[in-house]
Design a protein around this motif. Structure first.
Motif, PDB file in Angstrom:
ATOM      1  N   GLU A 118       0.834  -1.173   0.527  1.00 15.23           N
ATOM      2  CA  GLU A 118       0.155  -0.412   0.211  1.00 15.23           C
ATOM      3  C   GLU A 118       1.038   0.665   0.463  1.00 15.23           C
ATOM      4  O   GLU A 118       0.389   2.391  -0.096  1.00 15.23           O
ATOM      5  CB  GLU A 118      -0.984   0.349   1.006  1.00 15.23           C
ATOM      6  CG  GLU A 118      -2.271  -0.967   0.904  1.00 15.23           C
ATOM      7  CD  GLU A 118      -3.173  -0.365   2.688  1.00 15.23           C
ATOM      8  OE1 GLU A 118      -3.046   0.257   3.048  1.00 15.23           O
ATOM      9  OE2 GLU A 118      -3.675  -1.984   2.205  1.00 15.23           O
ATOM     10  N   LYS A 119       2.434   0.677  -0.162  1.00 19.01           N
ATOM     11  CA  LYS A 119       2.555   2.427   0.004  1.00 19.01           C
ATOM     12  C   LYS A 119       3.136   2.474  -1.458  1.00 19.01           C
ATOM     13  O   LYS A 119       3.082   2.215  -2.602  1.00 19.01           O
ATOM     14  CB  LYS A 119       4.481   2.144   0.947  1.00 19.01           C
ATOM     15  CG  LYS A 119       4.843   1.745   1.582  1.00 19.01           C
ATOM     16  CD  LYS A 119       3.976   2.368   2.857  1.00 19.01           C
ATOM     17  CE  LYS A 119       4.343   1.742   4.446  1.00 19.01           C
ATOM     18  NZ  LYS A 119       4.451   2.493   4.885  1.00 19.01           N
ATOM     19  N   GLU A 120       2.786   4.806  -1.058  1.00 19.78           N
ATOM     20  CA  GLU A 120       3.064   4.892  -2.703  1.00 19.78           C
ATOM     21  C   GLU A 120       4.288   4.655  -2.903  1.00 19.78           C
ATOM     22  O   GLU A 120       4.529   4.571  -4.436  1.00 19.78           O
ATOM     23  CB  GLU A 120       2.458   6.521  -2.103  1.00 19.78           C
ATOM     24  CG  GLU A 120       1.600   6.542  -2.570  1.00 19.78           C
ATOM     25  CD  GLU A 120       1.427   8.502  -2.138  1.00 19.78           C
ATOM     26  OE1 GLU A 120       1.939   8.871  -2.225  1.00 19.78           O
ATOM     27  OE2 GLU A 120       0.375   8.797  -1.248  1.00 19.78           O
ATOM     28  N   ALA A 121       5.648   4.503  -2.825  1.00 19.50           N
ATOM     29  CA  ALA A 121       6.962   4.280  -3.174  1.00 19.50           C
ATOM     30  C   ALA A 121       7.682   3.767  -2.638  1.00 19.50           C
ATOM     31  O   ALA A 121       7.950   3.562  -1.420  1.00 19.50           O
ATOM     32  CB  ALA A 121       7.719   5.650  -3.069  1.00 19.50           C
ATOM     33  N   ASN A 138       3.852   7.370   3.454  1.00 19.24           N
ATOM     34  CA  ASN A 138       4.086   6.007   2.174  1.00 19.24           C
ATOM     35  C   ASN A 138       5.569   5.755   1.396  1.00 19.24           C
ATOM     36  O   ASN A 138       5.458   5.748   0.534  1.00 19.24           O
ATOM     37  CB  ASN A 138       3.318   7.074   1.150  1.00 19.24           C
ATOM     38  CG  ASN A 138       2.490   7.992   1.982  1.00 19.24           C
ATOM     39  OD1 ASN A 138       1.520   7.083   2.473  1.00 19.24           O
ATOM     40  ND2 ASN A 138       1.772   8.906   2.036  1.00 19.24           N
ATOM     41  N   LEU A 139       6.422   5.862   1.452  1.00 16.19           N
ATOM     42  CA  LEU A 139       7.196   5.278   0.752  1.00 16.19           C
ATOM     43  C   LEU A 139       8.634   4.236   2.136  1.00 16.19           C
ATOM     44  O   LEU A 139       8.162   4.000   3.004  1.00 16.19           O
ATOM     45  CB  LEU A 139       8.542   6.422   1.645  1.00 16.19           C
ATOM     46  CG  LEU A 139      10.076   6.196   1.246  1.00 16.19           C
ATOM     47  CD1 LEU A 139      10.700   6.258  -0.848  1.00 16.19           C
ATOM     48  CD2 LEU A 139      11.450   7.269   1.524  1.00 16.19           C
ATOM     49  N   THR A 145       8.894   0.789  -7.283  1.00 15.19           N
ATOM     50  CA  THR A 145       8.147   1.501  -7.501  1.00 15.19           C
ATOM     51  C   THR A 145       9.577   2.595  -8.478  1.00 15.19           C
ATOM     52  O   THR A 145      10.202   2.569  -9.685  1.00 15.19           O
ATOM     53  CB  THR A 145       7.282   2.832  -7.368  1.00 15.19           C
ATOM     54  OG1 THR A 145       8.375   3.558  -5.974  1.00 15.19           O
ATOM     55  CG2 THR A 145       6.294   2.305  -6.692  1.00 15.19           C
TER      56      THR A 145
END
Length: 457
Positions: free
Chosen positions: A100-103, A152-153, A171
């Motif tokens: 679920e982390k953006e990066a 989020n990282l 990512t």
């Protein structure tokens, strides 16, 4: 969800257990040795740990997580398959825990992963990103080697052994280098490991959006990723990011001058030593600057990030210095010895090389070349060791290795450190730099030698 972790006492698997517990899952684990809860970093009542492996340990589990070192016929793995319980690799479990982390930044490469990932983690932490972290070695601060945050990282050290890193969906990926490694799986050449890294950076539907790679890599990883659009290079003066050594003090402070996309970016002073650290710093600067981290924050945070345990750790004494370094590959050994010679050009360098430092399936000449700047090399006797990274040591390999070193004018001695005194290596008018390299083969004897020197200083 209830996860069962096989081999929970290991550095990597304990990190998986900690992240799963922090994510709110129910966690059990097993290990052949007694495991202290403090070593895993969880409260005693949080995780149930079984001493020994037993098929009944997986009862009730919804997934079983195993490391690449656990044999496939392990009774817990066999029972999980019999019961239809999913069996995940370590990085497969991490990919699910962090999806679920953006990066998701994956740091891969034959060596230098832990050091580079540690720097990245420290920089992002200091820059306020509050990153989730999973490393193969504990950071020398309160983050340990694994922690889950609200940020989020996430930063993950991605091991290539048995193609485990192919289970990740990053990512961003940073590739430090490509070298002959894990010969029991990849063989003695570069072709299979190069193919795996090629699959890692071009994983079909799980496309990496941002890729960073070292141009100075002798294993030609650049040829594997040359067709990846937008890949950022680092390492040499022709790369997008370049760090060069401008000074090193007698106290071991190294100064690196960093150029980013043709513009002088920063000057960094740190305890991280040598040309290999310059490449790691360049990769960190390239990636972090793309996240918006300023030059000032990069300078401050890299300077304040201490080297990991076993990475050019220095202890001083009246006659000189002791250095502990986890170098194993020929390239790593050459980098360590080269850094010592750059730091103290006229010192007498004694290198104690553990059996993990010279793999039996490598050309002896690679290690001889790596050690040619040393004055004396102490070689661990091969007889007590049945296994190394490449398999069993051939009888007499230590004697043959010593002979090859002597042909280059290097004094080579086969034997345990416990037989020596620091005074045995002192030369009038020269500082002594005593370095132990390898996978802690000499650790107990090396500590005795250090203690003798410090007590008699």
């Amino acid at each position: 969800m209830r996860l069962h972790v096989v081999g929970v006492g290991g550095a990597g698997m304990s990190g998986v257990a900690r992240l799963a517990w922090q994510a709110g899952h129910s966690v059990t684990g097993s290990d052949l040795r007694e495991v202290e809860y403090e070593a895993i970093g969880v409260p005693k009542k949080a995780v149930k740990i079984y001493h020994g492996h037993n098929a009944r340990n997986v009862s009730g589990a919804e997934a079983v997580v195993v490391s690449s070192s656990i044999p496939a016929d392990n009774c817990e793995i066999s029972e999980a398959f019999r019961l239809g319980i999913p069996v995940w690799s370590r990085l497969e479990a991490l990919d699910r825990l962090l999806n679920e982390k953006e990066a998701l930044v994956a740091v891969a490469g034959s060596y230098g992963k832990s050091s580079t990932a540690a720097m990245l983690s420290h920089v992002f932490y200091e820059a306020g990103f509050d990153p989730s972290v999973y490393l193969g070695a504990p950071l020398p601060n309160s983050m340990g080697n694994a922690r889950l945050t609200e940020g989020n990282l996430a930063i993950v050290e991605a091991c290539e052994y048995k193609d485990e890193f192919l289970h990740l969906s990053p990512t961003h990926a940073l590739i430090t280098n490509l070298s002959v490694n894990h010969e029991d799986f990849f063989g003695s050449g570069l072709s299979r490991i190069a193919h795996s890294f090629g699959r890692f950076v071009r994983p079909g539907g799980k496309s990496i959006k941002h890729l960073y790679y070292c141009r100075q890599d002798p294993g030609t990883i650049a040829s594997q990723i040359g067709d990846v659009a937008g890949a950022v290079s680092y390492g040499d003066s022709e790369a997008d990011c370049f760090a060069e050594i401008s000074d090193v003090s007698n106290s071991g402070i190294w100064t690196y001058r960093v150029t980013l996309r043709g513009i002088r970016f920063s000057e960094i002073k740190t305890n991280w030593a040598g040309a290999h650290s310059a490449r790691n710093i360049a990769g960190v600067v390239a990636l972090c600057s793309d996240f918006g981290v300023s030059a000032a924050v990069l300078e401050r945070s890299i300077s304040s990030c201490p080297p990991l345990e076993g990475r050019f750790n220095i202890t001083s004494w009246r006659g000189g210095y002791f250095i502990e370094d986890n170098a194993r590959q020929p390239e790593q050994v050459a980098a360590t010895v080269g850094a010592i010679r750059r730091w103290h050009r006229d010192a007498r360098i004694v290198v104690a090389l553990g059996h993990w430092g010279r793999l039996n399936r490598r050309a002896t000449d690679q290690y001889v070349q790596a050690l040619k700047s040393a004055d004396i090399v102490l070689i661990a006797p091969s007889a007590p060791f049945e296994l190394s990274c490449g398999g069993p040591e051939p009888p007499g390999s230590d004697i043959g290795f010593a002979h090859a070193l002597r042909c280059y004018g290097i004094r080579a001695i086969v034997g345990p450190l416990s037989e020596f005194e620091p005074a045995d290596f002192v030369m009038t008018g020269k500082e002594l730099v005593f370095a132990v390299v390898g996978f802690q083969s000499f650790a107990p004897d090396f500590k005795v030698l250090k203690d003798k020197a410090i007590q008699n200083a």
